[in-house]
Motif scaffolding. Structure first.
Motif, PDB file in Angstrom:
ATOM      1  N   GLU A  88       0.683  -1.606   0.385  1.00  0.00           N
ATOM      2  CA  GLU A  88       0.515   0.153  -0.061  1.00  0.00           C
ATOM      3  C   GLU A  88       0.695   0.958   0.210  1.00  0.00           C
ATOM      4  O   GLU A  88       0.382   2.067  -0.777  1.00  0.00           O
ATOM      5  N   ALA A  89       2.121   1.146   0.509  1.00  0.00           N
ATOM      6  CA  ALA A  89       2.866   2.240   0.409  1.00  0.00           C
ATOM      7  C   ALA A  89       3.498   2.671  -0.448  1.00  0.00           C
ATOM      8  O   ALA A  89       3.112   4.028  -1.002  1.00  0.00           O
ATOM      9  N   ASP A  90       3.904   1.790  -1.171  1.00  0.00           N
ATOM     10  CA  ASP A  90       4.601   2.003  -2.510  1.00  0.00           C
ATOM     11  C   ASP A  90       2.997   1.715  -3.771  1.00  0.00           C
ATOM     12  O   ASP A  90       3.536   2.230  -4.431  1.00  0.00           O
ATOM     13  N   ASN A  91       2.591   0.897  -4.040  1.00  0.00           N
ATOM     14  CA  ASN A  91       1.823   0.851  -4.606  1.00  0.00           C
ATOM     15  C   ASN A  91       0.393   0.888  -4.391  1.00  0.00           C
ATOM     16  O   ASN A  91      -0.762  -0.017  -3.996  1.00  0.00           O
ATOM     17  N   PRO A  92       0.182   2.671  -3.707  1.00  0.00           N
ATOM     18  CA  PRO A  92      -1.870   2.555  -2.998  1.00  0.00           C
ATOM     19  C   PRO A  92      -2.432   1.792  -4.589  1.00  0.00           C
ATOM     20  O   PRO A  92      -2.976   1.880  -5.408  1.00  0.00           O
TER      21      PRO A  92
END
Length: 159
Positions: A77-81
């Motif tokens: 989620e942090a890199d690829n929401p």
């Protein structure tokens, strides 16, 4: 994450995810995970799909549990929401390929990807995507705090 009591109900206008509070012969009493409102849903008019039974087909002929897919979505989620569920088909497929590179592109349709993203967002908003380990740690901390309070109160009464 415990998805045993979460069901998707066909024909509902909301996100379609509900928590089962009790069951009857002719349907289920469910609670909307967004609003918390309880209602009876007849099994004659609707189909119920427990989320813990949903799987995503993979290239090796197996299926990956939806909870494992949600876990991958949380990890990335942090890199690829998560993208919006109403994005273009190409964007949805690209996002899902990042999350689950070995999903079977012939058996996993765009509508399935949309559902997964909608469900993920709904469960996250309702704070139902906690890891089991986190929940266990919180429960252990509560038990230890209660035991400590009991010990402290016993020492106070002994004096």
């Amino acid at each position: 994450m415990n998805l045993e009591k979460i069901v998707a109900i066909s024909g509902r206008l909301t996100n379609g995810l509900f928590e089962v509070t009790s069951n009857r012969n002719n349907g289920l009493v469910v609670e909307d995970i967004k609003t918390g409102k309880r209602k009876f849903v007849a099994s004659r008019q609707h189909q119920f799909t427990p989320l813990n039974t949903v799987g995503i087909y993979t290239d090796d002929g197996d299926a990956m549990d939806i909870s494992a897919v949600f876990k991958r979505m949380m990890e990335q989620e942090a890199d690829n929401p998560p993208i919006k569920h109403n994005s273009s088909d190409e964007e949805l497929r690209e996002y899902f390929t990042d999350i689950l590179p070995n999903h079977d592109k012939d058996q996993v349709y765009t509508r399935d990807i949309k559902k997964v993203i909608k469900w993920y967002n709904a469960l996250k908003a309702a704070d139902l995507l906690k890891e089991e380990e986190t929940a266990e740690v919180e429960a252990t901390a509560e038990v230890e705090a209660t035991a400590e309070e009991t010990t402290t109160s016993e020492e106070t009464t002994d004096e």
